[in-house]
Structures are given as C-alpha cells and as structure tokens.
Design a protein around this motif. Structure first.
Motif, PDB file in Angstrom:
ATOM      1  N   ARG A  58       2.023  -4.428   2.049  1.00  0.00           N
ATOM      2  CA  ARG A  58       3.465  -4.200   1.945  1.00  0.00           C
ATOM      3  C   ARG A  58       4.210  -4.815   3.126  1.00  0.00           C
ATOM      4  N   VAL A  59       3.697  -4.649   4.335  1.00  0.00           N
ATOM      5  CA  VAL A  59       4.384  -5.189   5.515  1.00  0.00           C
ATOM      6  C   VAL A  59       4.457  -6.705   5.443  1.00  0.00           C
ATOM      7  N   LEU A  60       3.326  -7.341   5.127  1.00  0.00           N
ATOM      8  CA  LEU A  60       3.299  -8.803   5.061  1.00  0.00           C
ATOM      9  C   LEU A  60       4.187  -9.322   3.934  1.00  0.00           C
ATOM     10  N   ALA A  61       4.214  -8.612   2.801  1.00  0.00           N
ATOM     11  CA  ALA A  61       5.062  -9.032   1.685  1.00  0.00           C
ATOM     12  C   ALA A  61       6.544  -8.959   2.056  1.00  0.00           C
ATOM     13  N   ILE A  62       6.932  -7.893   2.745  1.00  0.00           N
ATOM     14  CA  ILE A  62       8.331  -7.756   3.149  1.00  0.00           C
ATOM     15  C   ILE A  62       8.716  -8.855   4.127  1.00  0.00           C
ATOM     16  N   ILE A  63       7.868  -9.077   5.147  1.00  0.00           N
ATOM     17  CA  ILE A  63       8.182 -10.099   6.159  1.00  0.00           C
ATOM     18  C   ILE A  63       8.216 -11.485   5.526  1.00  0.00           C
ATOM     19  N   SER A 112       8.876 -12.301   2.369  1.00  0.00           N
ATOM     20  CA  SER A 112      10.083 -12.445   1.542  1.00  0.00           C
ATOM     21  C   SER A 112      11.310 -12.692   2.401  1.00  0.00           C
ATOM     22  N   MET A 113      11.390 -12.013   3.552  1.00  0.00           N
ATOM     23  CA  MET A 113      12.519 -12.229   4.459  1.00  0.00           C
ATOM     24  C   MET A 113      12.492 -13.640   5.039  1.00  0.00           C
ATOM     25  N   LEU A 114      11.283 -14.117   5.381  1.00  0.00           N
ATOM     26  CA  LEU A 114      11.168 -15.472   5.927  1.00  0.00           C
ATOM     27  C   LEU A 114      11.534 -16.530   4.888  1.00  0.00           C
ATOM     28  N   LEU A 115      11.100 -16.327   3.643  1.00  0.00           N
ATOM     29  CA  LEU A 115      11.415 -17.290   2.587  1.00  0.00           C
ATOM     30  C   LEU A 115      12.926 -17.422   2.395  1.00  0.00           C
ATOM     31  N   VAL A 116      13.608 -16.284   2.314  1.00  0.00           N
ATOM     32  CA  VAL A 116      15.056 -16.317   2.134  1.00  0.00           C
ATOM     33  C   VAL A 116      15.738 -16.920   3.353  1.00  0.00           C
ATOM     34  N   THR A 117      15.229 -16.619   4.557  1.00  0.00           N
ATOM     35  CA  THR A 117      15.800 -17.182   5.782  1.00  0.00           C
ATOM     36  C   THR A 117      15.671 -18.695   5.798  1.00  0.00           C
ATOM     37  N   MET A 166      13.233  -1.483   3.073  1.00  0.00           N
ATOM     38  CA  MET A 166      12.215  -1.844   2.099  1.00  0.00           C
ATOM     39  C   MET A 166      10.902  -1.105   2.373  1.00  0.00           C
ATOM     40  N   TYR A 167      10.583  -0.922   3.650  1.00  0.00           N
ATOM     41  CA  TYR A 167       9.304  -0.298   4.006  1.00  0.00           C
ATOM     42  C   TYR A 167       9.284   1.181   3.640  1.00  0.00           C
ATOM     43  N   TYR A 168      10.400   1.872   3.865  1.00  0.00           N
ATOM     44  CA  TYR A 168      10.455   3.310   3.618  1.00  0.00           C
ATOM     45  C   TYR A 168      11.059   3.644   2.260  1.00  0.00           C
ATOM     46  N   LYS A 169      11.032   2.692   1.351  1.00  0.00           N
ATOM     47  CA  LYS A 169      11.627   2.914   0.039  1.00  0.00           C
ATOM     48  C   LYS A 169      10.993   4.112  -0.680  1.00  0.00           C
ATOM     49  N   PHE A 211      25.400  -4.255   4.052  1.00  0.00           N
ATOM     50  CA  PHE A 211      24.844  -5.596   3.892  1.00  0.00           C
ATOM     51  C   PHE A 211      23.319  -5.536   3.773  1.00  0.00           C
ATOM     52  N   SER A 212      22.695  -4.682   4.564  1.00  0.00           N
ATOM     53  CA  SER A 212      21.236  -4.565   4.527  1.00  0.00           C
ATOM     54  C   SER A 212      20.759  -4.048   3.179  1.00  0.00           C
ATOM     55  N   ALA A 213      21.492  -3.077   2.624  1.00  0.00           N
ATOM     56  CA  ALA A 213      21.101  -2.531   1.319  1.00  0.00           C
ATOM     57  C   ALA A 213      21.159  -3.605   0.244  1.00  0.00           C
ATOM     58  N   LEU A 214      22.211  -4.439   0.271  1.00  0.00           N
ATOM     59  CA  LEU A 214      22.302  -5.520  -0.706  1.00  0.00           C
ATOM     60  C   LEU A 214      21.148  -6.503  -0.551  1.00  0.00           C
ATOM     61  N   LEU A 215      20.866  -6.885   0.694  1.00  0.00           N
ATOM     62  CA  LEU A 215      19.773  -7.835   0.930  1.00  0.00           C
ATOM     63  C   LEU A 215      18.426  -7.227   0.539  1.00  0.00           C
ATOM     64  N   ALA A 216      18.243  -5.945   0.819  1.00  0.00           N
ATOM     65  CA  ALA A 216      16.981  -5.294   0.467  1.00  0.00           C
ATOM     66  C   ALA A 216      16.780  -5.275  -1.044  1.00  0.00           C
ATOM     67  N   MET A 217      17.852  -5.022  -1.795  1.00  0.00           N
ATOM     68  CA  MET A 217      17.745  -5.022  -3.254  1.00  0.00           C
ATOM     69  C   MET A 217      17.435  -6.419  -3.783  1.00  0.00           C
ATOM     70  N   LEU A 218      18.002  -7.441  -3.139  1.00  0.00           N
ATOM     71  CA  LEU A 218      17.736  -8.810  -3.570  1.00  0.00           C
ATOM     72  C   LEU A 218      16.303  -9.234  -3.245  1.00  0.00           C
ATOM     73  N   LEU A 219      15.784  -8.758  -2.105  1.00  0.00           N
ATOM     74  CA  LEU A 219      14.450  -9.165  -1.674  1.00  0.00           C
ATOM     75  C   LEU A 219      13.333  -8.363  -2.322  1.00  0.00           C
ATOM     76  N   GLN A 220      13.644  -7.182  -2.853  1.00  0.00           N
ATOM     77  CA  GLN A 220      12.607  -6.313  -3.391  1.00  0.00           C
ATOM     78  C   GLN A 220      11.777  -6.971  -4.503  1.00  0.00           C
ATOM     79  N   PRO A 221      12.392  -7.683  -5.467  1.00  0.00           N
ATOM     80  CA  PRO A 221      11.559  -8.354  -6.492  1.00  0.00           C
ATOM     81  C   PRO A 221      10.599  -9.379  -5.907  1.00  0.00           C
TER      82      PRO A 221
END
Length: 358
Positions: free
Chosen positions: A59-64, A66-71, A165-168, A37-47
C-alpha cells in the motif's frame, strides 16, 4: 412517533447551523483549504493506487508511486507551458511598441473629438496612475501573503494526500465504531459515494483534456502562435462555471489583437472559444460526467459566489466540484435525496415544464 418541533425552532436551528458552517469555513480556511485540495487529489489518485496494488505493490509503495506518476505528468505539462510562456515573454517588446502606437492614435482621437490637449490627457492619466499605485500597494501585500500561503499549501499537499490515502480504511472503521449496528448501510453509502465522486472527478479531468485538445485545434486553424499555452490555460479555467471561459479566452484574444494586423483574427479566436464552450455545455460534459452528477446552474453559480467570497480563487475552483460531491452524498442517503435532487440539473424537467408554465 418522534417529537414534532415547531417550524420557527427548526428554521432557527438550520440558520444557526449555516452561520456556524460559514464561520468555520471563513476562519478555518488555513487548514480546510489544503485539506480540500488534498481530498480531491486523493480521490483522483486512489484508482491508480488500487491498480498498482493488484500488481503486488504494497500500500505504501502504491501510494508513493501513484503520487510520483502524477507529479511527473504534471511536471512535463508545466515545463511545456513554461517554455511557451518564455517564448511569449520574448515578444513583449513588440507588444509594447504596438501599445504605444495605439496610445498615440487614441491621444489624437481624443484631441480631435473632445478637444483635449495631450498635456491635459497626461494630467488625467497621472491622476489615474496615482490611484492605481496607492491601491497596488495593498494588492501587492495581499498577493505576497497569498503567495506565501500557496507555497506553504503546496509543501503540505503531498503529506496530506499520502496520509488520507494511507488511513482510508481507518476512517471507515471509525464510522463503524461511531454508528454501531449499521455497518452494511455505512459501507453501502461510502462505496456509492466513492464510486460516484471518483467518476465525477475523473470525468472532469477528461473534460479538461478534451477542451484543451479542441482549443488547440481551433487556435491552430486560426493561426495563433503559442497554441498549447492558450489552449490549456482556457481549458483549466473552464472548471469555473460561466466566467471561467471568459477569463481563459482573454490572453489569446489580447494576443491576437496585439500581434496580428487584422481584426478578423481576434474575432476568429472568440468564435473558437464560443464553439468549444457550446460543445462542452451541450455534448461533452453531459456525456462524460453524466446527468446523475450534473449540477444545477443556479446552484453552481451560488457555490461560485460563496467560494470566491470565502476562499478567493481557490474557493471558486473548489466549491463547484465539492457541490457535485455533496450532491453525490445526498443521492446516497435516503433522508437527503430531496436535496440531491435540488442540487442537480434536470433537462427533462426543463423540457417538460417550460411550455406548461408559459
């Protein structure tokens, strides 16, 4: 020239490999399921994360972010659905009265048609209820265990998604170090897989959104209440091939049977879902996702059965998209392209060969 191995040895090795994979998926689902499930969500959030990094987000702020926006988006959708679900629950007493009326009519019908007295019918019903109660204890225990597992998984998902996403880039460097001298080939394959799989997953989300809209329009025309809940529920379950649309349409059909006085309404609801399913299979999915990542229905059905057997409902949801991703991987690797062709759906082949094989 490489050493040639006998067919029986190759076949035995392949069967052993398949057996070990099944064993791994069966006993390792406690960790593989949240990772999937995490891999699918990570692929969706990466763009989204990549887009934010273009606007000076680190990178850290962008990842967080994107996760907040989707949440926030998912939270809003769930809140709307919950509100409609509460409204639906308020009408349960009305449904109970309707069920009792139908039960009385059924008892009278059985008494006249089969000469079964009401007392005898109640006796049969009690026996059936005893069996249901005995079985329900087992199901409740299983459900409680599954619920605990679900909440544990949901709690771990944000951390898994963030670190994936961070260790991609680190994963790409690992492959460079593991397979030395083929960095360009590895980058080409990984970039192709990433592009196609992201397109596939984003396309699936677009298909679900369009199906929800079409379901809502059709149910609104029919005049069914709680349109948003029924439309979104059916659209989400449509990701499960074949049986998903059937399961997704049942709540709306049952609602129409219980809360309307005409049989035309349930039939109209069935017609709406049948029409939307026809549009999805013939126009929406082929044009949005494309034939390059469309899955052979036979292979999708096999993935559905295997996923349900290994991981239950989660497997039925996950294994079909991962079959599409696996096809993308095979299509990018020269030695595996025949398997990618086998997994794919080929309308041209169907049209060209059906008549010649008759």
């Amino acid at each position: 020239m490489g050493k040639s191995y006998p067919f029986w040895l190759k076949g035995t090795t392949i069967l052993l490999g398949i057996f070990l994979v099944f064993l791994l998926f069966s006993y390792g689902k406690f960790i593989l399921m949240p990772l999937a499930f995490s891999a699918l969500l990570a692929m969706l959030l990466q763009p989204i994360s990549n887009w934010l990094q273009k606007y000076k987000f680190n990178r850290v702020l962008a990842i967080i972010t994107s996760m907040l926006l989707v949440t926030i988006i998912l939270g809003g959708i769930i809140s709307l659905l919950s509100f409609q679900l509460v409204q639906f629950a308020d009408r349960l007493p009305e449904a109970n009265a309707k069920i009792q009326a139908v039960s009385n009519d059924l008892i009278q019908f059985l008494q006249v048609k089969f000469n079964l007295s009401p007392n005898r019918q109640v006796e049969f019903l009690e026996r059936g209820l005893e069996t249901v109660v005995d079985k329900s204890g087992q199901y409740i225990s299983t459900a409680l265990g599954a619920t605990t597992s679900v909440f544990t998984t949901i709690g771990l998902l944000p951390f898994f998604v963030f670190f994936m996403m961070y260790y991609k880039k680190m994963y790409r460097t690992f492959l460079h170090k593991a397979v030395e001298g083929k960095n360009d080939e590895i980058d080409s394959v990984l970039d192709g897989i990433q592009h196609v799989t992201q397109s596939y997953l984003v396309g699936m989300m677009m298909v679900i959104s369009i199906l929800a809209l079409l379901n809502a329009i059709g149910l609104w025309i029919v005049g069914i209440d709680h349109v948003l809940f029924f439309a979104v529920f059916a659209a989400v379950l449509a990701i499960i091939p074949y049986i998903g649309i059937i399961i997704g349409s049942l709540p709306a059909i049952l609602f129409a049977l219980l809360f309307t006085d005409s049989l035309l309404n349930p039939l109209a609801v069935m017609g709406v879902f049948a029409a939307v399913q026809f549009l999805e299979g013939n126009f929406i999915t082929p044009n949005i996702i494309g034939s390059s990542v469309s899955i052979n229905p036979f292979m999708a059905l096999i993935a559905l059965i295997i996923g349900g057997q290994l991981w239950g409902i989660s497997g039925m949801i996950l294994f079909v998209p991962f079959l599409g991703i696996l096809k993308c991987v095979f299509d990018q690797v020269d030695g595996l392209k025949p398997y990618g062709y086998l997994f794919g759906d080929h309308p041209d082949y169907n049209a060209a060969h059906l008549e010649t094989e008759e």
